[in-house]
Structure formats: C-alpha cells, structure tokens
Design a protein around this motif. Sequence first.
Motif, short mmCIF file in Angstrom:
data_model
loop_
_atom_site.label_atom_id
_atom_site.label_comp_id
_atom_site.label_asym_id
_atom_site.label_seq_id
_atom_site.Cartn_x
_atom_site.Cartn_y
_atom_site.Cartn_z
N VAL A 8 0.85 -1.19 0.00
CA VAL A 8 0.00 0.00 0.00
C VAL A 8 0.89 1.24 0.00
CG1 VAL A 8 -1.76 1.29 1.26
CG2 VAL A 8 -1.83 -1.21 1.24
N GLU A 9 0.60 2.15 -0.92
CA GLU A 9 1.35 3.41 -1.01
C GLU A 9 0.36 4.56 -1.14
OE1 GLU A 9 4.78 4.05 -1.27
OE2 GLU A 9 5.73 2.40 -2.37
N SER A 10 0.85 5.77 -1.05
CA SER A 10 0.03 6.94 -1.31
C SER A 10 -0.48 6.91 -2.75
CB SER A 10 0.85 8.22 -1.08
OG SER A 10 0.20 9.34 -1.63
N GLN A 11 -1.76 7.16 -2.91
CA GLN A 11 -2.33 7.19 -4.27
C GLN A 11 -1.63 8.23 -5.13
OE1 GLN A 11 -6.71 7.24 -4.84
NE2 GLN A 11 -6.36 9.01 -6.15
N SER A 31 -8.07 1.98 -5.05
CA SER A 31 -7.72 3.08 -4.14
C SER A 31 -8.81 3.21 -3.08
CB SER A 31 -7.56 4.39 -4.91
OG SER A 31 -8.71 4.70 -5.64
N ASP A 34 -8.12 5.85 4.11
CA ASP A 34 -7.97 5.14 5.39
C ASP A 34 -8.61 5.95 6.51
OD1 ASP A 34 -6.22 7.21 6.02
OD2 ASP A 34 -4.48 5.92 6.34
N ARG A 38 -6.26 9.62 4.61
CA ARG A 38 -5.26 9.58 3.53
C ARG A 38 -5.77 8.76 2.36
NH1 ARG A 38 -0.35 7.27 6.98
NH2 ARG A 38 -2.10 5.87 7.50
N ARG A 39 -5.48 9.23 1.14
CA ARG A 39 -5.84 8.49 -0.06
C ARG A 39 -4.70 7.51 -0.36
NH1 ARG A 39 -10.37 7.33 -1.71
NH2 ARG A 39 -9.66 7.16 -3.88
N LEU A 40 -5.01 6.21 -0.33
CA LEU A 40 -4.01 5.16 -0.52
C LEU A 40 -4.41 4.27 -1.69
CD1 LEU A 40 -3.60 4.15 3.25
CD2 LEU A 40 -2.18 5.75 1.94
#
Length: 203
Positions: A8-11, A31, A34, A38-40
């Motif tokens: 999982v990373e930042s979108q 996507s 959380d 945060r958009r992940l």
Amino acid sequence: RELRLPTVESQELFVKATGETTDIVEKEMFSFTDAGGRRLALRPEGTPGAVRAFLQHNLNMQGGRAKLFYVGNMFRAERPQAGRFREFEQIGAEAYGNAHPSADAESVLALARILDLAGLKGRYGVTVNNLGCETPNCRPAFRNRLLDFLRSVSGELCENCGRRIDRNPLRALDCKGDGTRLKSDPKTPSLEPCDDCRRHFDS
C-alpha cells in the motif's frame, strides 16, 4: 540489490509517476481512504515505489548509481481478460544514475536470460523502442505533430482518447481500441529522434 516494496502506497505517488491520463490511474487502480483520511492505493506496478525508495533513502548519495530489482504482487482493478487477473506477480529491474546505452542493454539481456531459464529460449523476440527525450526537436516536436493529427481525426477516436487527447496525446498509441489502428495508419506521425537519442539507440 533486492528492493521490497510496500503493498500500500500513497495514491498520489502513482498519479504523479504514472500520469493522470493513464488507464492505470483512471480506471485500473484499487484506491481507498484510510481512517486518517489519507488516499491510498494497492500498488498497480513497481517503478513508482522503486523511485520513491531510491530518493527517500538517499541511494543517489551512495555512489550515484544503483541497480535494484523487486518481485511482488501487483493489483489492477481492470476487467480480467483471458489469462489475466486482478492480482498478479511482477518482477522488475531498475537502473539509476547510468545514462550509457549499456545500462539499457543490461536490462534487456537480464530479461532474456530469465525467459531462457524459464524454458522459452527461441520462442520469443525482442523489440527495442525509442521514446525520445525532452529536447524541443525530439519528443515535444513529435507530441505536437501527433496532437495535430489526432485533432484532425478526433471524431474517429474512442471516448477515452477523445477525452484525454489534449492532456496526453501519446496515450492514444497505447489504447486497446485505437492504438493498433493508429500505429498502422501511414498518416500517423512517427518520432524523429534527435541526434543524441539516435546515437544512444544505435549504440
């Protein structure tokens, strides 16, 4: 060196690195938001995370060159086609800090070696492409010629290509619908690489 990428990373990482108008970002990325707002995103490919790790951990300060590889599951929210799945395993190799053509050749030869070891020797071919560079008379000039051409045939393009034609005309050549037709049309402009790119490619 092996690089282990987070699932999982930042979108935003994938949007900036892959491009807002790519199929991956527009319709193929899992996507979510959380609990912290945060958009992940589940990683759809490895290169953006590898570049982030290279910069974040100052690998560019350790001799200036780095060769990294990764193996891991990737995720794409696309409609599965025959033999394709929404979760799949991908291997990747990245080379940073070496602009010599030998770095490109090494990556191609490494892939060929993997395919040979998998029992595919003599059953595949290698095609090398040239994307040009940002010198004004190289890829930017090609982009402008392609944009003019696509505008002239905009009524024949699919909805996706028509919508993003001005933001990223090069994506039309990768389109699953229009791409094959455009690449076989003799009127479609082709890249005329600058002298530096031609020398790099010919090396």
